[in-house]
Every structure is written in C-alpha cells, then in structure tokens.
Design a protein around this motif. Structure first.
Motif, PDB file in Angstrom:
ATOM      1  N   ASN A 160       1.744  -2.207  30.051  1.00 32.97           N
ATOM      2  CA  ASN A 160       0.417  -2.121  29.848  1.00 32.97           C
ATOM      3  C   ASN A 160       0.031  -1.493  28.446  1.00 32.97           C
ATOM      4  N   GLY A 161       0.548  -0.335  28.058  1.00 37.79           N
ATOM      5  CA  GLY A 161      -0.064   0.297  26.128  1.00 37.79           C
ATOM      6  C   GLY A 161       0.428  -0.218  25.192  1.00 37.79           C
ATOM      7  N   ARG A 162       1.274  -1.396  25.511  1.00 32.88           N
ATOM      8  CA  ARG A 162       2.060  -1.613  23.981  1.00 32.88           C
ATOM      9  C   ARG A 162       1.289  -3.050  23.422  1.00 32.88           C
ATOM     10  N   ALA A 163       0.545  -3.899  24.925  1.00 40.61           N
ATOM     11  CA  ALA A 163      -0.497  -4.377  23.856  1.00 40.61           C
ATOM     12  C   ALA A 163      -2.029  -3.579  23.536  1.00 40.61           C
ATOM     13  N   ASP A 164      -2.255  -3.045  23.912  1.00 40.85           N
ATOM     14  CA  ASP A 164      -3.071  -2.140  23.209  1.00 40.85           C
ATOM     15  C   ASP A 164      -3.334  -1.251  21.941  1.00 40.85           C
ATOM     16  N   THR A 165      -1.600  -0.719  21.714  1.00 44.33           N
ATOM     17  CA  THR A 165      -1.033  -0.626  21.040  1.00 44.33           C
ATOM     18  C   THR A 165      -0.857  -0.962  19.564  1.00 44.33           C
ATOM     19  N   ARG A 166      -1.110  -2.932  19.920  1.00 44.50           N
ATOM     20  CA  ARG A 166      -0.565  -3.823  18.868  1.00 44.50           C
ATOM     21  C   ARG A 166      -1.845  -4.205  18.533  1.00 44.50           C
ATOM     22  N   ARG A 167      -2.444  -4.228  19.276  1.00 45.12           N
ATOM     23  CA  ARG A 167      -4.491  -4.217  19.442  1.00 45.12           C
ATOM     24  C   ARG A 167      -5.179  -3.546  18.075  1.00 45.12           C
ATOM     25  N   ALA A 168      -5.075  -2.122  18.605  1.00 45.38           N
ATOM     26  CA  ALA A 168      -5.461  -1.551  17.629  1.00 45.38           C
ATOM     27  C   ALA A 168      -4.369  -1.381  16.318  1.00 45.38           C
ATOM     28  N   LEU A 169      -3.501  -1.384  16.044  1.00 44.74           N
ATOM     29  CA  LEU A 169      -2.293  -2.066  15.309  1.00 44.74           C
ATOM     30  C   LEU A 169      -3.208  -3.139  14.101  1.00 44.74           C
ATOM     31  N   HIS A 170      -3.207  -3.810  14.372  1.00 45.47           N
ATOM     32  CA  HIS A 170      -4.139  -5.025  14.238  1.00 45.47           C
ATOM     33  C   HIS A 170      -5.489  -4.566  13.279  1.00 45.47           C
ATOM     34  N   ARG A 171      -6.379  -3.880  14.319  1.00 50.51           N
ATOM     35  CA  ARG A 171      -7.390  -3.043  13.518  1.00 50.51           C
ATOM     36  C   ARG A 171      -6.954  -2.055  12.375  1.00 50.51           C
ATOM     37  N   MET A 172      -5.545  -2.140  12.184  1.00 51.08           N
ATOM     38  CA  MET A 172      -4.816  -0.460  10.927  1.00 51.08           C
ATOM     39  C   MET A 172      -5.588   0.309  11.389  1.00 51.08           C
ATOM     40  N   GLN A 173      -6.025   1.068  12.669  1.00 46.97           N
ATOM     41  CA  GLN A 173      -6.411   2.261  13.475  1.00 46.97           C
ATOM     42  C   GLN A 173      -4.460   2.825  13.483  1.00 46.97           C
ATOM     43  N   PRO A 174      -4.506   3.705  13.226  1.00 42.26           N
ATOM     44  CA  PRO A 174      -3.358   4.104  14.254  1.00 42.26           C
ATOM     45  C   PRO A 174      -2.924   5.199  15.621  1.00 42.26           C
ATOM     46  N   CYS A 175      -2.235   5.072  16.127  1.00 37.83           N
ATOM     47  CA  CYS A 175      -1.309   4.295  17.529  1.00 37.83           C
ATOM     48  C   CYS A 175      -0.525   5.913  17.403  1.00 37.83           C
ATOM     49  N   THR A 176      -0.333   6.581  19.069  1.00 42.34           N
ATOM     50  CA  THR A 176       0.661   7.910  19.098  1.00 42.34           C
ATOM     51  C   THR A 176       0.705   6.996  20.585  1.00 42.34           C
ATOM     52  N   VAL A 177       2.539   7.369  21.031  1.00 45.35           N
ATOM     53  CA  VAL A 177       2.952   7.038  21.735  1.00 45.35           C
ATOM     54  C   VAL A 177       3.586   8.547  22.012  1.00 45.35           C
ATOM     55  N   THR A 178       3.714   9.085  22.882  1.00 41.01           N
ATOM     56  CA  THR A 178       3.766  10.326  24.030  1.00 41.01           C
ATOM     57  C   THR A 178       4.445   9.828  25.111  1.00 41.01           C
ATOM     58  N   THR A 185       7.091  12.573  21.207  1.00 44.94           N
ATOM     59  CA  THR A 185       5.627  11.166  20.839  1.00 44.94           C
ATOM     60  C   THR A 185       6.150  10.377  19.158  1.00 44.94           C
ATOM     61  N   TRP A 186       6.038   9.263  19.293  1.00 43.46           N
ATOM     62  CA  TRP A 186       5.876   8.353  18.389  1.00 43.46           C
ATOM     63  C   TRP A 186       4.551   8.567  17.783  1.00 43.46           C
ATOM     64  N   THR A 187       4.478   8.039  16.477  1.00 45.21           N
ATOM     65  CA  THR A 187       2.828   8.005  15.363  1.00 45.21           C
ATOM     66  C   THR A 187       4.014   7.234  14.974  1.00 45.21           C
ATOM     67  N   ILE A 188       2.577   5.670  14.742  1.00 46.02           N
ATOM     68  CA  ILE A 188       2.262   4.792  14.114  1.00 46.02           C
ATOM     69  C   ILE A 188       1.165   5.093  13.117  1.00 46.02           C
ATOM     70  N   ARG A 189       1.724   4.883  12.222  1.00 48.97           N
ATOM     71  CA  ARG A 189       0.077   4.726  11.124  1.00 48.97           C
ATOM     72  C   ARG A 189       0.296   3.232   9.852  1.00 48.97           C
ATOM     73  N   PRO A 190      -1.049   2.719   9.486  1.00 47.50           N
ATOM     74  CA  PRO A 190      -1.416   2.110   8.749  1.00 47.50           C
ATOM     75  C   PRO A 190      -1.615   2.360   6.986  1.00 47.50           C
ATOM     76  N   VAL A 191      -0.787   1.895   6.757  1.00 43.43           N
ATOM     77  CA  VAL A 191       0.116   2.832   5.264  1.00 43.43           C
ATOM     78  C   VAL A 191      -0.056   1.712   4.135  1.00 43.43           C
ATOM     79  N   THR A 192      -0.267   1.995   2.769  1.00 45.41           N
ATOM     80  CA  THR A 192      -0.231   1.019   2.103  1.00 45.41           C
ATOM     81  C   THR A 192       1.115   1.584   1.467  1.00 45.41           C
ATOM     82  N   TYR A 193       2.137   0.542   0.802  1.00 50.78           N
ATOM     83  CA  TYR A 193       3.316   0.630   0.062  1.00 50.78           C
ATOM     84  C   TYR A 193       3.021   0.255  -1.070  1.00 50.78           C
TER      85      TYR A 193
END
Length: 125
Positions: free
Chosen positions: A66-84, A93-101
């Motif tokens: 259930n939560g993975r779809a919400d995480t993916r939508r947030a990532l597409h909006r370039m919002q950070p996400c956390t799964v705990t 805790t897994w964190t995913i943050r938008p960055v510029t390489y």
C-alpha cells in the motif's frame, strides 16, 4: 562538460530504541529514477521480511502493498520519503531524498602532475 543530473540519495539506518544510542548508518544507494529508488527499499524489505517478527513483517508488507505507491508519487514530486519498521528493539529506517548529482571533472583532457605518475602501490612482500 556534462550537466547536473537529478536523482535520489537513498540511505538505510538502524537504531537500538532501548537507549539513547545514535542511529547507525548501514548502506546507501544512488538512484537516478523514482522507480529505482523505491525498488531499492522494496528489495531490502522483501529480502529481510522472512526473518522479521510478525509485527515487523506486517509493517514491511503493508508498505510493499500500500505505501509504495504513495512513496513513488511523492518521489515524482521530488519530496523526500522515509520507510521505517521496528524489529524487536531495532528501528530500521530507509530514507530517499531528491538530489542533484554534479558531474565529476573529466581528467582525460587535463595534464596530471608529475607526482601522479611516480605513485607505486605498496606491496605486502
């Protein structure tokens, strides 16, 4: 020179929740798309879920289903996400943050200093 690339910086941390210990860094991953970033977390959760207690396993599968779809939508909006999830006394805790390489400098056209050619790896003889 190459242009900066958008992506996601992913990290995994653990913490013993019984005391005042700081979280411990366990792993990181550089992803170049939202699907690649959330897949990193999904693979980790699927891998460890058989070893988790029932509550932690439920948390893991709840996010996977259930939560993975919400995480993916947030990532597409370039919002950070956390799964705990919490396993016994350990919070994972897994964190995913938008960055510029930023691209690294290309050394092929640059002349290296003379000392670069004098370097010899240390042998263990």
């Amino acid at each position: 020179m190459k242009a900066p690339t958008r992506g996601y910086w992913c990290e995994c941390w653990t913490q013993d929740i019984r005391g005042q210990k700081l979280p411990e860094f366990k792993a990181s991953f550089d992803a170049y798309s939202a699907p690649q970033a959330d897949r990193w977390v999904a693979v980790a959760l699927r891998t460890i879920s058989p070893a988790l207690d029932p509550d932690a396993s439920h948390e893991a599968w709840e996010w996977l289903q259930n939560g993975r779809a919400d995480t993916r939508r947030a990532l597409h909006r370039m919002q950070p996400c956390t799964v705990t999830i919490t396993q016994a006394h350990t919070r994972i805790t897994w964190t995913i943050r938008p960055v510029t390489y930023l691209p690294l400098a290309d050394r092929q056209d640059a002349q290296l200093p003379a000392c670069a050619y004098a370097f010899r790896p240390q042998t263990t003889d």
